[in-house]
Motif scaffolding. Structure first.
Motif, short mmCIF file in Angstrom:
data_model
loop_
_atom_site.label_atom_id
_atom_site.label_comp_id
_atom_site.label_asym_id
_atom_site.label_seq_id
_atom_site.Cartn_x
_atom_site.Cartn_y
_atom_site.Cartn_z
N UNK A 110 0.81 -1.22 0.00
CA UNK A 110 0.00 0.00 0.00
C UNK A 110 0.85 1.27 0.00
N UNK A 111 2.16 1.12 0.21
CA UNK A 111 3.05 2.28 0.30
C UNK A 111 3.95 2.37 -0.93
N UNK A 112 4.44 3.61 -1.19
CA UNK A 112 5.36 3.84 -2.30
C UNK A 112 6.74 4.15 -1.74
N UNK A 113 7.75 3.40 -2.18
CA UNK A 113 9.11 3.51 -1.69
C UNK A 113 10.00 4.13 -2.76
N UNK A 114 10.91 5.00 -2.33
CA UNK A 114 11.93 5.55 -3.22
C UNK A 114 13.29 5.11 -2.69
N UNK A 115 14.07 4.45 -3.55
CA UNK A 115 15.42 4.00 -3.21
C UNK A 115 16.41 4.75 -4.09
N UNK A 116 17.32 5.47 -3.46
CA UNK A 116 18.37 6.19 -4.19
C UNK A 116 19.68 5.45 -3.96
N UNK A 117 20.28 4.94 -5.01
CA UNK A 117 21.53 4.22 -4.86
C UNK A 117 21.81 3.31 -6.04
N UNK A 118 23.12 3.06 -6.26
CA UNK A 118 23.53 2.23 -7.39
C UNK A 118 24.09 0.89 -6.89
N UNK A 119 24.04 -0.10 -7.76
CA UNK A 119 24.58 -1.41 -7.42
C UNK A 119 23.89 -2.50 -8.22
N UNK A 120 24.29 -3.75 -7.97
CA UNK A 120 23.78 -4.89 -8.74
C UNK A 120 22.78 -5.74 -7.97
N UNK A 121 22.33 -5.27 -6.82
CA UNK A 121 21.46 -6.07 -5.96
C UNK A 121 20.24 -6.61 -6.71
N UNK A 122 19.61 -5.77 -7.51
CA UNK A 122 18.37 -6.18 -8.17
C UNK A 122 18.61 -6.97 -9.45
N UNK A 123 19.87 -7.23 -9.77
CA UNK A 123 20.18 -8.19 -10.84
C UNK A 123 20.06 -9.62 -10.32
#
Length: 367
Positions: free
Chosen positions: A233-246
Motif C-alpha cells: 500500500x506504500x510507495x518507496x523511493x530508493x536512491x543508490x547504485x549497485x547490482x542487488x536487483x540483478x
C-alpha cells in the motif's frame, strides 16, 4: 598549525570519492582558520595533486620531498596496519602529537560485527572467510602499540559505541592508557542544520532510502525490499547504485534512482516524502540517517545498539527489527511525527568546531 593527515584513500580529480568525510572536514577546517593541511593518500601511487585547495601527496612523494618538513600534528583517519601502522613505525618520532580518528572497521571484528556479504559478491565472501586471521593480528598489534604510547597520542571516536568496541576487541581499557581518548561525532551537512522538513509540501513517496552502495549488506537494502513487498500500500523511493536487483526481484512499489544527487535534489526529495527508511546491519554512525533526523523528518532505522546510541534524544526516530519479515509499517509510522524543534546533537558547533578547538588546544599545549 601545520597538519599531515594519513588516509587510506582520498577524493581525487578522476572521480574517486574515497574517505570523502575527510575532504569535507578539511573544507570546514579551512573555514575555521586551519589552513595548512597536507594529505598523504596511501592509495595514490606517486606524485601529488590539489583537491579543493588542499595538497594531496603519495607516500613516495612524502619520502622524497616532505620527510624532513616539520608538522605540528599527525592525524590518522581509519588507521590500518598496512599503511598507517608501518608509517608510524618509521616516522612517528618526527611528530610532536599524533591524533587517531576511529570511524569503524579498523577496530572491529569483521566476522562478528558485519553482516555476511550477498552471495553474488564472491570476492567479499572469500575475504570474510579469512578475516578472522587478519583481525587477530590487527587487534594484537594495536593492543601492543597503544599500550606503549605516551600522553601526546590522542584517540577520537565518532560514537560511544565504537569506543566501547575498541576496548572489547583491541583488549585494552582506555582508562589504563596514557594515550587520551575523546568522543566527537561526525557532523551533518549544514544544509540539514539550517533547513527544516516541510510538512506542507505535497508528498509523492511514503518512504525514502538513500544509500551510496546498495551492494553493501550493512545498508540493508534486502530489508527495504522485503518491507516493500510486505507493505504494497506504500510507495518507496530508493536512491543508490549497485547490482542487488540483478540477483533479487525488486518489489513493484519501489522506484529507484541510480545516480548521484545534488544537495538540493536530496532536500527536495526528503520534503516530498513522508518518512525516511534507513535500516542498517552495522554502521558506526550513519551520516545520511543523522541528516534526515536532524532535518526533522520522521525516520525509521534498525533497533541495533549503535543506532540506539547515535539517535538517543531524537523524538522523530523509530526503531525496527531487521528480522521482522512481516512487519506492518503502518503500526510504526503512526508512532512518530516530524520534529518542529531541531536536535543539535550533530550540529556544526558540536562536531567540526569541537574538533578544531581540540586540535588547536593540542598545538598550544605542545608549543
Amino acid at each position: 598549525m601545520k597538519i599531515l593527515e594519513l588516509c587510506g584513500g582520498y577524493p581525487d580529480n578522476n572521480g574517486s570519492s574515497a574517505l570523502s568525510y575527510v575532504k569535507v572536514r578539511n573544507h570546514y577546517y579551512k573555514e575555521e582558520g586551519v589552513k595548512d593541511i597536507v594529505v598523504l593518500n596511501f592509495s595514490s601511487p606517486e606524485g601529488s595533486y590539489i583537491m579543493d585547495d588542499v595538497k594531496v601527496i603519495s607516500l613516495k612523494f612524502y619520502e622524497n620531498y616532505y620527510s624532513n618538513m616539520h608538522f605540528d600534528l599527525l592525524v590518522c583517519h581509519a588507521p590500518n596496519l598496512r599503511n598507517h601502522y608501518l608509517f608510524l613505525r618509521k616516522y612517528q618520532k618526527r611528530f610532536p602529537v599524533v591524533v587517531f580518528f576511529f570511524h569503524g572497521h579498523e577496530v572491529l571484528s569483521i566476522k562478528k560485527e558485519y553482516p555476511k556479504p550477498y552471495p553474488y559478491l564472491k570476492g567479499r565472501v572469500l575475504k570474510r572467510f579469512f578475516s578472522p586471521l587478519y583481525d587477530k593480528l590487527k587487534f594484537r598489534v594495536w593492543n601492543n602499540y597503544f599500550s606503549k604510547q605516551s600522553d601526546n597520542v590522542h584517540l577520537i571516536f565518532v560514537s560511544e559505541w565504537i569506543r566501547a568496541k575498541f576496548e572489547e576487541y583491541v583488549g585494552v581499557k582506555l582508562v589504563n592508557l596514557r594515550a587520551q581518548n575523546h568522543l566527537i561525532y561526525n557532523g551533518v551537512s549544514r544544509r540539514f542544520e539550517k533547513d527544516s522538513y516541510n510538512v506542507s509540501t505535497p508528498k509523492f513517496y511514503d518512504f525514502i532510502t538513500i544509500r551510496s552502495n546498495i551492494d553493501d549488506p550493512k545498508y540493508a537494502v534486502d530489508v527495504v525490499n522485503n518491507l516493500a513487498w510486505k507493505n504494497p500500500q506504500y510507495k518507496f523511493l530508493l536512491v543508490g547504485k549497485g547490482n542487488f536487483f540483478s540477483y533479487k526481484e525488486k518489489a513493484k512499489n519501489i522506484e529507484q534512482i541510480e545516480r548521484y544527487l545534488t544537495p538540493d535534489e536530496v532536500v527536495d526529495l526528503l520534503n516530498k516524502t513522508k518518512c525516511g527508511l534507513m535500516p542498517t546491519k552495522n554502521d558506526t554512525q550513519g551520516i545520511m540517517a543523522c541528516e534526515m533526523a536532524t532535518f526533522g523528518m520522521p525516520l525509521i532505522t534498525s533497533d541495533i545498539d549503535v543506532c540506539k546510541v547515535v539517535f538517543e534524544g531524537f523524538k522523530n526516530v523509530a526503531f525496527i527489527s531487521n528480522n521482522d519479515y512481516n512487519l506492518n509499517l503502518s503500526a510504526v509510522v503512526t508512532k512518530i511525527r516530524p520534529c518542529s524543534s531541531k536536535n543539535d546533537k550533530f550540529f556544526y558547533n558540536n562536531t567540526i568546531v569541537k574538533e578544531v578547538i581540540f586540535l588547536k588546544s593540542l598545538l598550544s599545549n605542545n608549543g
